[in-house]
Design a protein around this motif. Structure first.
Motif, PDB file in Angstrom:
ATOM      1  N   ARG A 160       0.823  -1.212   0.000  1.00 28.91           N
ATOM      2  CA  ARG A 160       0.000   0.000   0.000  1.00 28.91           C
ATOM      3  C   ARG A 160       0.860   1.267   0.000  1.00 28.91           C
ATOM      4  N   THR A 161       1.984   1.226   0.694  1.00 35.04           N
ATOM      5  CA  THR A 161       2.823   2.422   0.863  1.00 35.04           C
ATOM      6  C   THR A 161       3.783   2.625  -0.302  1.00 35.04           C
ATOM      7  N   TYR A 162       4.329   1.536  -0.835  1.00 32.16           N
ATOM      8  CA  TYR A 162       5.305   1.610  -1.918  1.00 32.16           C
ATOM      9  C   TYR A 162       4.653   1.196  -3.240  1.00 32.16           C
ATOM     10  N   ARG A 163       5.316   1.520  -4.320  1.00 34.67           N
ATOM     11  CA  ARG A 163       4.755   1.167  -5.627  1.00 34.67           C
ATOM     12  C   ARG A 163       5.575   0.056  -6.271  1.00 34.67           C
ATOM     13  N   TYR A 164       4.877  -0.765  -7.039  1.00 38.59           N
ATOM     14  CA  TYR A 164       5.574  -1.819  -7.769  1.00 38.59           C
ATOM     15  C   TYR A 164       6.531  -1.170  -8.755  1.00 38.59           C
ATOM     16  N   TRP A 165       7.741  -1.681  -8.810  1.00 32.53           N
ATOM     17  CA  TRP A 165       8.765  -1.122  -9.694  1.00 32.53           C
ATOM     18  C   TRP A 165       9.005  -2.039 -10.882  1.00 32.53           C
ATOM     19  N   ARG A 166       9.450  -3.253 -10.598  1.00 31.02           N
ATOM     20  CA  ARG A 166       9.707  -4.220 -11.652  1.00 31.02           C
ATOM     21  C   ARG A 166       9.920  -5.587 -11.008  1.00 31.02           C
ATOM     22  N   THR A 167      10.151  -6.616 -11.824  1.00 25.70           N
ATOM     23  CA  THR A 167      10.403  -7.961 -11.328  1.00 25.70           C
ATOM     24  C   THR A 167      11.884  -8.285 -11.459  1.00 25.70           C
ATOM     25  N   GLY A 191      15.384 -10.641 -11.473  1.00 24.53           N
ATOM     26  CA  GLY A 191      15.732 -11.805 -12.285  1.00 24.53           C
ATOM     27  C   GLY A 191      15.278 -13.130 -11.695  1.00 24.53           C
ATOM     28  N   ASP A 192      15.199 -13.211 -10.361  1.00 26.83           N
ATOM     29  CA  ASP A 192      14.779 -14.459  -9.722  1.00 26.83           C
ATOM     30  C   ASP A 192      13.266 -14.549  -9.555  1.00 26.83           C
ATOM     31  N   GLY A 193      12.549 -13.559 -10.100  1.00 22.97           N
ATOM     32  CA  GLY A 193      11.090 -13.581 -10.033  1.00 22.97           C
ATOM     33  C   GLY A 193      10.489 -12.783  -8.895  1.00 22.97           C
ATOM     34  N   ALA A 194      11.305 -12.205  -8.032  1.00 25.28           N
ATOM     35  CA  ALA A 194      10.783 -11.429  -6.904  1.00 25.28           C
ATOM     36  C   ALA A 194      10.286 -10.069  -7.379  1.00 25.28           C
ATOM     37  N   ALA A 195       9.077  -9.712  -6.985  1.00 29.23           N
ATOM     38  CA  ALA A 195       8.532  -8.387  -7.306  1.00 29.23           C
ATOM     39  C   ALA A 195       9.231  -7.342  -6.447  1.00 29.23           C
ATOM     40  N   LEU A 196       9.631  -6.234  -7.085  1.00 32.84           N
ATOM     41  CA  LEU A 196      10.329  -5.164  -6.378  1.00 32.84           C
ATOM     42  C   LEU A 196       9.405  -3.975  -6.161  1.00 32.84           C
ATOM     43  N   TYR A 197       9.462  -3.416  -4.955  1.00 35.87           N
ATOM     44  CA  TYR A 197       8.694  -2.223  -4.600  1.00 35.87           C
ATOM     45  C   TYR A 197       9.666  -1.174  -4.100  1.00 35.87           C
ATOM     46  N   ARG A 198       9.315   0.089  -4.337  1.00 35.46           N
ATOM     47  CA  ARG A 198      10.154   1.185  -3.860  1.00 35.46           C
ATOM     48  C   ARG A 198       9.303   2.410  -3.574  1.00 35.46           C
ATOM     49  N   PRO A 226       7.506   5.882  -3.868  1.00 34.52           N
ATOM     50  CA  PRO A 226       7.132   6.571  -5.102  1.00 34.52           C
ATOM     51  C   PRO A 226       7.935   7.828  -5.378  1.00 34.52           C
ATOM     52  N   SER A 227       8.498   8.459  -4.355  1.00 41.14           N
ATOM     53  CA  SER A 227       9.230   9.712  -4.563  1.00 41.14           C
ATOM     54  C   SER A 227      10.712   9.582  -4.258  1.00 41.14           C
ATOM     55  N   SER A 228      11.234   8.357  -4.220  1.00 42.08           N
ATOM     56  CA  SER A 228      12.630   8.186  -3.826  1.00 42.08           C
ATOM     57  C   SER A 228      13.603   8.620  -4.918  1.00 42.08           C
ATOM     58  N   ASP A 229      13.145   8.654  -6.169  1.00 42.75           N
ATOM     59  CA  ASP A 229      14.057   8.962  -7.259  1.00 42.75           C
ATOM     60  C   ASP A 229      13.284   9.548  -8.426  1.00 42.75           C
ATOM     61  N   PRO A 230      13.734  10.652  -9.007  1.00 42.40           N
ATOM     62  CA  PRO A 230      13.029  11.208 -10.163  1.00 42.40           C
ATOM     63  C   PRO A 230      13.105  10.307 -11.389  1.00 42.40           C
ATOM     64  N   ASP A 231      14.072   9.403 -11.414  1.00 45.21           N
ATOM     65  CA  ASP A 231      14.211   8.473 -12.530  1.00 45.21           C
ATOM     66  C   ASP A 231      13.737   7.096 -12.082  1.00 45.21           C
ATOM     67  N   PRO A 232      12.513   6.676 -12.446  1.00 42.46           N
ATOM     68  CA  PRO A 232      11.966   5.421 -11.946  1.00 42.46           C
ATOM     69  C   PRO A 232      12.709   4.189 -12.437  1.00 42.46           C
ATOM     70  N   ASP A 233      13.532   4.323 -13.483  1.00 33.43           N
ATOM     71  CA  ASP A 233      14.233   3.173 -14.033  1.00 33.43           C
ATOM     72  C   ASP A 233      15.683   3.080 -13.580  1.00 33.43           C
ATOM     73  N   ARG A 234      16.111   3.991 -12.713  1.00 35.75           N
ATOM     74  CA  ARG A 234      17.491   3.955 -12.260  1.00 35.75           C
ATOM     75  C   ARG A 234      17.743   2.707 -11.426  1.00 35.75           C
ATOM     76  N   ASP A 235      18.886   2.101 -11.634  1.00 37.38           N
ATOM     77  CA  ASP A 235      19.251   0.906 -10.890  1.00 37.38           C
ATOM     78  C   ASP A 235      19.531   1.276  -9.432  1.00 37.38           C
ATOM     79  N   PRO A 236      19.073   0.490  -8.460  1.00 38.12           N
ATOM     80  CA  PRO A 236      19.293   0.826  -7.048  1.00 38.12           C
ATOM     81  C   PRO A 236      20.746   0.841  -6.635  1.00 38.12           C
ATOM     82  N   GLN A 237      21.649   0.273  -7.443  1.00 37.50           N
ATOM     83  CA  GLN A 237      23.068   0.279  -7.121  1.00 37.50           C
ATOM     84  C   GLN A 237      23.776   1.517  -7.686  1.00 37.50           C
TER      85      GLN A 237
END
Length: 222
Positions: free
Chosen positions: A171-178, A180-187, A189-200
């Motif tokens: 509810r608090t975070y938004r789905y980002w992407r899946t 490689g191992d199939g785990a859904a990622l959430y982050r 919504p305002s943590s980064d202006p570029d939603p596709d930036r790699d977390p590393q």
């Protein structure tokens, strides 16, 4: 002119008194409430009285301290297992190990040795903000993937699934992407202006990624 009191008038008064007395039910009349005592004016440091009532500085400081839970400038400091476990316990966060141990060298233990202070405190913030049970099942122990922002470097914790926490995260975070191992990622919504930036890719004080793994949330706090 001679004025005489009227018997009828007196009788009327007497009658009125006789009629009103039974309404007291045998009790004495209730006196009117006393006026509230006037508070003494506050005295400032200079000794002069002031009409405004303010919170004493010491008490005010104590209240503020309970709201600000930790110093973010110390986020990258590393702390030992015993202190980390104590901080979690004091905040109502559980710590669980399949091997009932905290040895960092053993993958079946749950170790908090050399965990980042910021990672630990954001786990505690999660407990307070969500109101959900939070149980740490993975920390800095061996057996996790390597990397700059990894478990071994103190940036990640594993948190056990439960209905309350799962609902809060999705509810608090938004789905980002899946992943490689199939785990859904959430982050956030305002943590980064570029939603596709790699977390590393770079530093972000409040950056977080939640990976929905089968038995737990694999959480990166940075």
């Amino acid at each position: 002119m001679d004025v005489r009191p009227s018997r009828r008038g007196l009788a009327g008064i007497g009658t009125a008194v006789l009629i009103s007395l039974p309404m007291q039910h045998g009790r004495d009349p209730v006196p009117p409430p006393s006026p509230a005592p006037t508070a003494a004016p506050a005295v400032g440091a200079s000794g002069e009285a002031s009409g405004a009532v303010s919170l004493p500085p010491l008490l005010a400081g104590t209240f503020i301290a309970t709201v600000k839970t930790w110093d973010t400038t110390a986020a990258d400091e590393r702390i030992g297992h015993a202190r980390a476990a104590s901080l979690l316990l004091d905040a109502g966060v559980r710590w669980k190990s399949t091997g009932d141990c905290g040895d960092r060298r053993r993958p079946y233990c749950t170790s908090l040795e050399a965990i980042r202070y910021g990672t630990l405190m954001r786990t505690i913030d999660l407990r307070r903000d969500s109101g959900c049970p939070v149980t740490v099942t993975g920390g800095t122990e061996a057996g996790h993937a390597d990397g700059r922002y990894s478990h071994g470097n103190g940036y990640k914790v594993d948190l056990a699934h439960n209905r309350c926490l799962d609902a809060y995260v999705t509810r608090t975070y938004r789905y980002w992407r899946t992943r490689g191992d199939g785990a859904a990622l959430y982050r956030p919504p305002s943590s980064d202006p570029d939603p596709d930036r790699d977390p590393q890719a770079g530093p972000d004080e409040w950056f977080a990624v939640w990976a929905d793994e089968p038995t737990h949330w694999d959480v990166l706090f940075r």
